[in-house]
Design a protein around this motif. Sequence first.
Motif, PDB file in Angstrom:
ATOM      1  N   VAL A   1      -2.352   7.699   3.776  1.00  0.00           N
ATOM      2  CA  VAL A   1      -3.616   7.694   4.784  1.00  0.00           C
ATOM      3  C   VAL A   1      -3.380   7.824   6.055  1.00  0.00           C
ATOM      4  CG1 VAL A   1      -5.746   6.547   5.361  1.00  0.00           C
ATOM      5  CG2 VAL A   1      -4.762   6.365   2.977  1.00  0.00           C
TER       6      VAL A   1
ATOM      7  N   LYS B   1      -2.638   4.964   8.863  1.00  0.00           N
ATOM      8  CA  LYS B   1      -2.802   3.608   8.098  1.00  0.00           C
ATOM      9  C   LYS B   1      -1.239   3.610   7.666  1.00  0.00           C
ATOM     10  CE  LYS B   1      -6.852   2.200   9.133  1.00  0.00           C
ATOM     11  NZ  LYS B   1      -6.922   0.984   9.833  1.00  0.00           N
TER      12      LYS B   1
ATOM     13  N   LEU C   1      -0.153   1.990   4.064  1.00  0.00           N
ATOM     14  CA  LEU C   1      -0.436   1.474   3.202  1.00  0.00           C
ATOM     15  C   LEU C   1       0.519   1.414   2.014  1.00  0.00           C
ATOM     16  CD1 LEU C   1      -4.165   2.830   3.180  1.00  0.00           C
ATOM     17  CD2 LEU C   1      -3.249   0.492   3.993  1.00  0.00           C
TER      18      LEU C   1
ATOM     19  N   ASP D   1      -1.446  -3.597   3.064  1.00  0.00           N
ATOM     20  CA  ASP D   1      -1.465  -2.819   4.373  1.00  0.00           C
ATOM     21  C   ASP D   1      -0.537  -3.552   5.290  1.00  0.00           C
ATOM     22  OD1 ASP D   1      -2.441  -1.653   6.966  1.00  0.00           O
ATOM     23  OD2 ASP D   1      -4.754  -1.722   6.511  1.00  0.00           O
TER      24      ASP D   1
ATOM     25  N   THR E   1      -0.049  -2.086   8.656  1.00  0.00           N
ATOM     26  CA  THR E   1      -0.480  -0.994   9.677  1.00  0.00           C
ATOM     27  C   THR E   1      -0.159  -2.175  11.044  1.00  0.00           C
ATOM     28  OG1 THR E   1      -2.179  -0.014   8.534  1.00  0.00           O
ATOM     29  CG2 THR E   1      -2.252   0.327  11.108  1.00  0.00           C
TER      30      THR E   1
ATOM     31  N   ILE F   1      -4.766  -5.908  -0.110  1.00  0.00           N
ATOM     32  CA  ILE F   1      -6.154  -5.323  -0.267  1.00  0.00           C
ATOM     33  C   ILE F   1      -6.436  -5.087  -1.790  1.00  0.00           C
ATOM     34  CG2 ILE F   1      -6.120  -4.353   1.931  1.00  0.00           C
ATOM     35  CD1 ILE F   1      -5.504  -1.662   0.905  1.00  0.00           C
TER      36      ILE F   1
ATOM     37  N   ASP G   1     -11.194   2.351  -3.102  1.00  0.00           N
ATOM     38  CA  ASP G   1     -11.411   1.551  -1.753  1.00  0.00           C
ATOM     39  C   ASP G   1     -11.493   2.573  -0.418  1.00  0.00           C
ATOM     40  OD1 ASP G   1     -10.272  -0.284   0.571  1.00  0.00           O
ATOM     41  OD2 ASP G   1     -10.749  -1.744  -1.043  1.00  0.00           O
ATOM     42  N   ARG G   2     -12.481   2.323   0.296  1.00  0.00           N
ATOM     43  CA  ARG G   2     -12.533   3.147   1.406  1.00  0.00           C
ATOM     44  C   ARG G   2     -11.295   3.263   2.267  1.00  0.00           C
ATOM     45  NH1 ARG G   2     -13.137   0.080   5.718  1.00  0.00           N
ATOM     46  NH2 ARG G   2     -14.122  -2.066   5.593  1.00  0.00           N
ATOM     47  N   ARG G   3     -10.590   2.094   2.275  1.00  0.00           N
ATOM     48  CA  ARG G   3      -9.408   2.276   3.055  1.00  0.00           C
ATOM     49  C   ARG G   3      -8.253   3.022   2.502  1.00  0.00           C
ATOM     50  NH1 ARG G   3      -9.093  -4.245   3.031  1.00  0.00           N
ATOM     51  NH2 ARG G   3      -9.865  -3.702   1.032  1.00  0.00           N
ATOM     52  N   THR G   4      -8.375   3.388   1.328  1.00  0.00           N
ATOM     53  CA  THR G   4      -7.362   4.393   0.596  1.00  0.00           C
ATOM     54  C   THR G   4      -7.978   5.560   0.081  1.00  0.00           C
ATOM     55  OG1 THR G   4      -7.746   3.124  -1.521  1.00  0.00           O
ATOM     56  CG2 THR G   4      -6.016   2.066  -0.202  1.00  0.00           C
ATOM     57  N   ASP G   5      -9.193   5.798  -0.025  1.00  0.00           N
ATOM     58  CA  ASP G   5      -9.824   6.881  -0.496  1.00  0.00           C
ATOM     59  C   ASP G   5      -9.286   8.278  -0.140  1.00  0.00           C
ATOM     60  OD1 ASP G   5     -11.207   5.350  -2.408  1.00  0.00           O
ATOM     61  OD2 ASP G   5     -13.140   5.416  -1.689  1.00  0.00           O
TER      62      ASP G   5
END
Length: 500
Positions: A403, A406, A408, A422, A424, A432, A476-480
């Motif tokens: 991503v 980020k 991850l 995460d 970062t 997460i 997950d919106r953070r990994t999508d």
Amino acid sequence: MTLLNSPRTRRRRLGVAVAAAGLLAALLTAGPAAATPDPGDGPTAQQQISKSDEAEARAAIASGEIPGVDEVVHSDNIEHLANVPKEAFTGLNSDLAFQGRYAFAGNYDGFRIFDISDPKAPKTVAQVLCPGSQNDISVSGDLLFLSTDSSRSDNSCASTSQPATEKSSWEGMKIFDISDKANPKYVAAVETSCGSHTHSLIPERKNVYIYVSSYSPNATFPDCQPPHDGISVIKVPRKAPEKAAVVSFPVLFPGEGPDGGGNPGGPTNPGVSKTTGCHDITVLPSKDLAAGACMGDGILFSIKDPENPKVIDQVEDNVNFAFWHSATFNQKANKVVFTDELGGGGAATCNAAIGPNRGADGIYDIVGRGDHRKLVFKSYYKIPRHQADTENCVAHNGSLIPVRGKDLMVQAWYQGGVSVWDFTDSANPKEIAYFERGPLSADTLQVGGSWSAYYYNGYIYSNDIAKGFDVLKLGDRRTDPAKKVHLRELNVQTQPDYFD
């Protein structure tokens, strides 16, 4: 299936904490043998635990503090899509590699090829019997590479165990032609000093270079003599793999005396493994960099000349690291995550008494430029869920989740399961998502759990030592955004430039 939305915190009675503290003291004071990484070549033995620990494990299962035996639990942003149990092989499952719609899974008995074009229903394409621990695996084009790190009678797939004290014994790299995935062909073998515990590829157009990691020399082993302070480099011509050969043995830890210049281990540094080689190396060809996890040391080195790598920086952690096991760069190559395999992967170290800093990841920033770059420690990361004293658990193999902007990572923790986290903010890593099974047993410590957990083309694939091949879907919106990144090939120890 139980869905858990928050991490479980396991409460521990004083008596159990004291018992676990005894384990910690043993791990801290033991010599290098106590930190031998990864299960051995022979069958794994069950370890009986104390009656009080057994009673506590059963009570914790009954109260829901930990999952029941073999119970699957996970965070609500992970879905367990599939499990393919072991079939022909009874050995321990090990590492994974990927190419197109195929996954390649190592096992101490050989390797298995899966068609993963439908992640919900992976299909076995081939199973190749070729015993020899730990069968660390990678692929490049039409070639598959397999590490042998147990002393065998010869280099064939029909070999038997044979003492390393015998000159005729063989350990090293095996090479297969996988142009026909259903019918792999064994085409070459290269013997290497002290065998091949793991290996890492540097693929080029005409050749593939292999960095072979091995360790623990002994004066009684004819083909594994001390000092063993470097790595074997093999050159494999793609069009003539039968001509593969060792082309150099770069010394990474030069120094005076019989053991070179690596970490001396105990008694100078109690509980720390003496550096007599490397366990695992991760290369980042797009940056001409590599990171080595080398028993008592972590190193950063240049691979501009792949036959002659050059060490840039060397670090030690003689307080919390027992055995430097593996390494992962972030995408920008300004961080490295090193893992510590406390207890060799066969101990219960994810508990309150061992604490959050041992058997964990160490996050290092890379600062400076060129050959003046330095590794600067920032923090530790360990899964936040305490495991039963019957569960082997420690930091193990993982990969980046690509991503932009980020850092991850998904990572295996043996019976601690699979953790997505995460980093970062190097100083404040956080989990997460997670997936795990309950203990294999409530009364004995049996070796099992996820050996490797890697993200590949939208899914997480895990090779469970005992339970087989798992496929997980992360939502997950953070990994999508990572779902948009598709690779033609992935060997995690040869990190790609995901956004090139």
